[in-house]
Design a protein around this motif. Structure first.
Motif, short mmCIF file in Angstrom:
data_model
loop_
_atom_site.label_atom_id
_atom_site.label_comp_id
_atom_site.label_asym_id
_atom_site.label_seq_id
_atom_site.Cartn_x
_atom_site.Cartn_y
_atom_site.Cartn_z
N ILE A 139 -6.74 -7.93 2.42
CA ILE A 139 -6.38 -8.45 1.10
C ILE A 139 -4.96 -8.99 1.11
CG2 ILE A 139 -5.97 -7.82 -1.32
CD1 ILE A 139 -8.19 -5.73 -1.03
N ILE A 140 -4.05 -8.24 1.72
CA ILE A 140 -2.64 -8.67 1.80
C ILE A 140 -2.53 -9.97 2.59
CG2 ILE A 140 -0.38 -8.08 2.75
CD1 ILE A 140 -0.98 -5.16 2.12
N LEU A 141 -3.23 -10.05 3.73
CA LEU A 141 -3.20 -11.27 4.54
C LEU A 141 -3.75 -12.45 3.76
CD1 LEU A 141 -4.32 -9.92 8.04
CD2 LEU A 141 -2.04 -10.75 7.38
N PHE A 142 -4.80 -12.21 2.98
CA PHE A 142 -5.39 -13.27 2.16
C PHE A 142 -4.37 -13.80 1.16
CE2 PHE A 142 -7.45 -14.37 -1.90
CZ PHE A 142 -8.21 -15.46 -1.50
N GLU A 202 0.83 -1.21 0.00
CA GLU A 202 0.00 0.00 0.00
C GLU A 202 0.87 1.25 0.00
OE1 GLU A 202 -3.55 2.11 2.66
OE2 GLU A 202 -2.56 0.28 3.37
N GLU A 203 1.91 1.26 0.82
CA GLU A 203 2.77 2.44 0.90
C GLU A 203 3.58 2.62 -0.37
OE1 GLU A 203 5.82 4.37 4.21
OE2 GLU A 203 4.63 2.59 4.68
N ILE A 204 4.01 1.50 -0.98
CA ILE A 204 4.74 1.56 -2.24
C ILE A 204 3.89 2.24 -3.31
CG2 ILE A 204 5.57 0.15 -4.18
CD1 ILE A 204 6.56 -1.87 -2.08
N ILE A 205 2.63 1.83 -3.41
CA ILE A 205 1.74 2.37 -4.44
C ILE A 205 1.45 3.84 -4.19
CG2 ILE A 205 -0.57 2.20 -5.45
CD1 ILE A 205 -0.45 -0.84 -4.75
N ARG A 206 1.20 4.19 -2.92
CA ARG A 206 0.84 5.57 -2.59
C ARG A 206 2.00 6.54 -2.79
NH1 ARG A 206 -4.03 6.28 -0.02
NH2 ARG A 206 -5.03 4.46 0.91
N THR A 207 3.21 6.12 -2.42
CA THR A 207 4.35 7.04 -2.44
C THR A 207 5.24 6.88 -3.67
OG1 THR A 207 5.71 5.52 -1.12
CG2 THR A 207 4.38 7.14 0.07
N GLY A 208 5.39 5.64 -4.14
CA GLY A 208 6.31 5.39 -5.26
C GLY A 208 5.64 5.44 -6.62
N TYR A 212 -10.07 -2.19 3.19
CA TYR A 212 -9.75 -3.54 3.66
C TYR A 212 -8.46 -4.06 3.03
CZ TYR A 212 -14.56 -3.33 5.27
OH TYR A 212 -15.73 -2.94 5.90
N VAL A 213 -7.55 -3.13 2.71
CA VAL A 213 -6.30 -3.48 2.06
C VAL A 213 -5.50 -4.50 2.86
CG1 VAL A 213 -4.01 -2.58 1.50
CG2 VAL A 213 -6.03 -1.39 0.68
N HIS A 214 -5.44 -4.32 4.16
CA HIS A 214 -4.63 -5.22 4.99
C HIS A 214 -5.18 -6.64 4.97
CE1 HIS A 214 -3.55 -1.22 6.58
NE2 HIS A 214 -2.36 -1.77 6.76
N ASP A 251 2.41 -10.82 -6.08
CA ASP A 251 0.99 -11.03 -6.37
C ASP A 251 0.11 -9.92 -5.82
OD1 ASP A 251 1.58 -13.42 -7.66
OD2 ASP A 251 1.40 -14.58 -5.82
N TYR A 252 0.25 -9.64 -4.53
CA TYR A 252 -0.66 -8.65 -3.95
C TYR A 252 -0.29 -7.22 -4.34
CZ TYR A 252 2.76 -8.99 -0.04
OH TYR A 252 3.90 -9.05 0.73
N LEU A 253 0.96 -6.99 -4.76
CA LEU A 253 1.31 -5.67 -5.28
C LEU A 253 0.59 -5.44 -6.60
CD1 LEU A 253 2.93 -3.05 -5.17
CD2 LEU A 253 4.84 -4.26 -6.24
N LEU A 254 0.52 -6.47 -7.44
CA LEU A 254 -0.20 -6.35 -8.70
C LEU A 254 -1.68 -6.13 -8.45
CD1 LEU A 254 2.44 -7.41 -9.99
CD2 LEU A 254 1.03 -8.81 -11.50
N PHE A 255 -2.26 -6.94 -7.58
CA PHE A 255 -3.70 -6.83 -7.32
C PHE A 255 -4.04 -5.46 -6.74
CE2 PHE A 255 -7.58 -7.46 -4.83
CZ PHE A 255 -8.40 -8.07 -5.77
N LEU A 256 -3.24 -5.01 -5.77
CA LEU A 256 -3.53 -3.73 -5.12
C LEU A 256 -3.29 -2.56 -6.07
CD1 LEU A 256 -2.17 -4.21 -1.49
CD2 LEU A 256 -4.53 -4.23 -2.28
N SER A 257 -2.31 -2.68 -6.96
CA SER A 257 -2.10 -1.60 -7.92
C SER A 257 -3.32 -1.48 -8.83
CB SER A 257 -0.84 -1.85 -8.76
OG SER A 257 -0.98 -2.99 -9.58
N GLY A 258 -3.93 -2.63 -9.17
CA GLY A 258 -5.15 -2.60 -9.94
C GLY A 258 -6.30 -1.99 -9.17
N VAL A 259 -6.41 -2.34 -7.88
CA VAL A 259 -7.45 -1.77 -7.02
C VAL A 259 -7.30 -0.26 -6.92
CG1 VAL A 259 -8.30 -1.63 -4.63
CG2 VAL A 259 -7.81 -3.86 -5.64
N PHE A 260 -6.09 0.20 -6.68
CA PHE A 260 -5.85 1.64 -6.52
C PHE A 260 -6.08 2.38 -7.84
CE2 PHE A 260 -4.48 0.43 -2.52
CZ PHE A 260 -4.02 1.50 -1.77
#
Length: 215
Positions: free
Chosen positions: A185-188, A15-21, A181-183, A45-54
């Motif tokens: 998603i990461i745990l999943f 989450e922080e990578i996507i928001r700041t980087g 519910y990002v956290h 995996d979850y970096l890809l999924f979350l980047s899509g979500v964001f």
């Protein structure tokens, strides 16, 4: 030392990578994670999924085509770097001692997948952390035909990116509240990938024992 731990904590926080980087850092991390020896611990995996979500919720203001194109390119080029590393420095890699960023067991686990699935490992490995990093390296070590490698590299990268980034974008666009519910998603994703890797490792060990006992 505290600064070093803080740096690693940052690298593992999608989450922080996507928001700041933004897109630049996402692309760089995917490039490293897909074929550089020390990149196996980075989020995939979850970096890809979350980047899509964001991107779907517009918190990451990047067109979906550009996001998927950059990540796909990084995945393919990263794996090609891994292939080149294994091809030219294979013996040195296999003979190097274990360290914080390298474990011989990772090479052996990946080798077991190649023994079982052959070239398809390059597609399957996209969804397996650690194996995803070492699969192209091992392909280079065994001097896999470059044309076949690139074919499976591109197919695997395309399926991986389309499934996770595209899926994340769909959920982000249709259910924008999902960012709260990002956290979870990461745990999943961590749970699924950890289970998959452990299961694959145990199955590979079982098959190796059965092969040895039958000889």
């Amino acid at each position: 030392m505290d600064q070093l731990f803080e740096f690693f904590r940052y690298l593992l926080n999608s989450e922080e990578i996507i928001r700041t980087g933004g897109l630049v850092l996402i692309t760089l991390i995917i490039l490293i994670e897909n074929g550089v020896v020390f990149g196996f611990f980075l989020p995939g995996d979850y970096l890809l999924f979350l980047s899509g979500v964001f991107a779907g919720t517009k918190l990451l203001d990047v067109p979906l085509t550009l996001l998927m194109g950059c990540i796909f390119g990084a995945a393919v080029v990263g794996s090609l770097i891994g292939y080149g590393t294994g091809h030219f420095f294979g013996s040195r890699i296999q003979n190097r001692p274990d360290s914080l960023f390298f474990k011989k067991k990772h090479i052996e686990t990946t080798r077991n997948y190649f023994d079982k699935y052959g070239s398809r490992t390059l597609v399957i490995a996209r969804f397996l952390p650690i194996v995803r990093t070492f699969a192209p390296i091992l392909a280079g070590i065994i001097h896999m035909n470059l044309r076949y490698f690139m074919l499976y590299n591109i197919i695997g990268g395309g399926i991986w990116v389309f499934t996770l980034v595209g899926g994340g974008f769909y959920f982000g666009e249709k259910f924008p509240w999902i960012v709260d519910y990002v956290h979870y998603i990461i745990l999943f994703f961590l749970g699924i990938t950890t289970f998959t890797v452990i299961r694959g490792y145990l199955n590979a060990r079982k098959e190796m024992k059965e092969t040895v006992s039958s000889e």
